[in-house]
Scaffold this active site. Structure first.
Site, PDB file in Angstrom:
ATOM      1  N   GLY A  37       0.875  -1.258  -0.079  1.00  0.00           N
ATOM      2  CA  GLY A  37       0.118   0.063   0.226  1.00  0.00           C
ATOM      3  C   GLY A  37       1.037   1.127   0.034  1.00  0.00           C
ATOM      4  O   GLY A  37       0.267   2.288  -0.240  1.00  0.00           O
ATOM      5  N   GLU A  38       2.242   0.971   0.222  1.00  0.00           N
ATOM      6  CA  GLU A  38       2.824   2.361   0.160  1.00  0.00           C
ATOM      7  C   GLU A  38       2.779   3.193  -1.272  1.00  0.00           C
ATOM      8  O   GLU A  38       3.023   2.202  -2.190  1.00  0.00           O
ATOM      9  CB  GLU A  38       4.423   2.054   0.702  1.00  0.00           C
ATOM     10  CG  GLU A  38       4.221   1.933   2.107  1.00  0.00           C
ATOM     11  CD  GLU A  38       5.806   1.669   2.721  1.00  0.00           C
ATOM     12  OE1 GLU A  38       6.910   1.831   2.193  1.00  0.00           O
ATOM     13  OE2 GLU A  38       5.786   1.535   3.924  1.00  0.00           O
ATOM     14  N   GLN A  94     -13.162  21.426   9.422  1.00  0.00           N
ATOM     15  CA  GLN A  94     -12.916  21.133  10.731  1.00  0.00           C
ATOM     16  C   GLN A  94     -11.872  22.399  11.330  1.00  0.00           C
ATOM     17  O   GLN A  94     -10.996  21.970  11.567  1.00  0.00           O
ATOM     18  CB  GLN A  94     -12.477  19.807  10.970  1.00  0.00           C
ATOM     19  CG  GLN A  94     -12.084  19.440  12.393  1.00  0.00           C
ATOM     20  CD  GLN A  94     -13.447  19.084  13.568  1.00  0.00           C
ATOM     21  OE1 GLN A  94     -14.418  18.726  12.933  1.00  0.00           O
ATOM     22  NE2 GLN A  94     -13.163  19.020  14.657  1.00  0.00           N
ATOM     23  N   LYS A 191     -29.355  26.513   9.262  1.00  0.00           N
ATOM     24  CA  LYS A 191     -29.046  24.975   9.287  1.00  0.00           C
ATOM     25  C   LYS A 191     -28.537  24.452  10.587  1.00  0.00           C
ATOM     26  O   LYS A 191     -27.601  25.184  11.188  1.00  0.00           O
ATOM     27  CB  LYS A 191     -28.007  24.548   8.116  1.00  0.00           C
ATOM     28  CG  LYS A 191     -27.871  23.087   8.007  1.00  0.00           C
ATOM     29  CD  LYS A 191     -27.052  22.964   6.734  1.00  0.00           C
ATOM     30  CE  LYS A 191     -25.418  23.040   6.876  1.00  0.00           C
ATOM     31  NZ  LYS A 191     -24.664  22.754   5.864  1.00  0.00           N
ATOM     32  N   ASP A 218     -23.740  26.945  -3.051  1.00  0.00           N
ATOM     33  CA  ASP A 218     -23.103  26.545  -1.781  1.00  0.00           C
ATOM     34  C   ASP A 218     -21.470  26.494  -2.351  1.00  0.00           C
ATOM     35  O   ASP A 218     -21.433  26.516  -3.455  1.00  0.00           O
ATOM     36  CB  ASP A 218     -23.668  25.199  -1.160  1.00  0.00           C
ATOM     37  CG  ASP A 218     -23.295  25.282   0.268  1.00  0.00           C
ATOM     38  OD1 ASP A 218     -22.465  26.104   0.706  1.00  0.00           O
ATOM     39  OD2 ASP A 218     -24.042  24.085   0.946  1.00  0.00           O
TER      40      ASP A 218
END
Ligand code: R5P
Length: 296
Positions: A37-38, A94, A191, A218
């Site tokens: 996966g690297e 965030q 909202k 938006d």
């Protein structure tokens, strides 16, 4: 100033459009995935002057590491300066710890980008509690450009006077910028997010939509639930049609089908995140900003 543009396989079409707008050469960054996966990242051409690395950060977790490796490879191959053009910049929403113990992702990812790049350009990042992008990406020139002129032109093309609808207070900045050139009417919703796919919404002034076309505006469609909640209220109030116009469309094919089933059509976005809704090319606006910085 010599500049070259470098894209990854998935961002090659956008990188190509940017290179064409700049009159610069365009190259592809090669990535090979190991069985574990690297990623092995390779820049196969010699580089000089400014290297512009083009990659949107949707699917951010998978893409960020390769991006940092590519910046190092560009420097190793001779780049004097490496500028990141991330038309969609992830992790900007965030921007505070909403619950005790949460990481403030905007600060962490912003600092990481600042550490590895000499400059950053992105489009309509979700800046809500901070005024400018360099507060999130400190110490390098970090430029947030807007797709509002492209979206405003798309609204005006139909020739009528639709009601523009922002689903929440955070959308006000985009909706008003798009409405202003044509003096269009705007309403802004209130909202409340109850979960990743659960929002409740009120639209004060929604009665203004009776007998009119409504355009939801938006910065980003993610699950699409915000637009669905708004579209239901607009239909109940007598809108003749409801469409959507956004900078970034991150919605999956399944979520786009759900939006279509709710009668939201057309849905148009810029090509910051390429997909079936991408109807407006951002390359010209990016090229202008890059030239304005003296990077090409
Ligand atoms: C948040 O405030 C953003 O501006 C968008 O309204 C939001 O990310 C859309 O998310 P979703 O499509 O999941 O409702």
């Amino acid at each position: 100033m010599t500049a070259t543009v470098h894209g990854f396989a998935e961002s090659a079409p956008g990188a190509g459009r940017l290179a064409a707008a700049l009159g610069a050469a365009c190259h592809t960054v090669a990535v090979r995935r190991f069985p574990d996966g690297e990623s092995l990242v390779r820049v196969a051409v010699p580089v000089s002057g400014t290297a512009i690395l083009y990659r949107s950060l949707d699917d951010a977790n998978a893409r960020l590491v390769e991006l940092l490796l590519a910046a190092a490879a560009l420097r190793a191959n001779g780049a004097a300066r490496v500028v990141l053009v991330a038309p969609y910049l992830a992790y900007m929403r965030q921007d505070m710890a909403f619950h005790p113990g949460e990481a403030v992702s905007q600060k962490v990812i912003g600092a990481l980008i600042a550490q590895h790049f000499d400059g950053l350009i992105t489009v309509d990042p979700h800046l809500h509690r901070i005024a400018t992008l360099d507060e999130a990406v400190p110490g390098i020139p970090a430029l947030a450009i807007t797709a509002a002129p492209l979206l405003a032109a798309a609204v005006a093309a139909a020739g009528d006077r639709p009601l523009l609808v922002g689903p929440d207070s955070e959308s006000r900045q985009w909706v008003e910028a798009i409405a202003a050139p044509h003096g269009l009417d705007v309403i802004i919703g209130e909202k409340h997010r109850n979960g990743d796919r659960a929002v409740s919404l009120a639209l004060p002034g929604v009665e203004a939509v009776r007998g009119r076309r409504a355009v939801l505006v938006d910065d980003v469609i993610s699950s699409g639930m915000t637009l669905i909640a708004a579209a239901r209220l607009l239909r109940e109030a007598g809108a003749t049609s409801v469409e959507a116009l956004v900078t970034h469309c991150l919605a999956s094919a399944e979520d786009l089908s759900r939006l279509a089933a709710e009668g939201i059509a057309p849905i148009r976005s810029t090509d910051t995140v390429p997909g079936e809704t991408s109807a407006m090319a951002i390359a010209g606006v990016l090229a202008e900003a890059i030239r304005g910085q003296g990077w090409a």
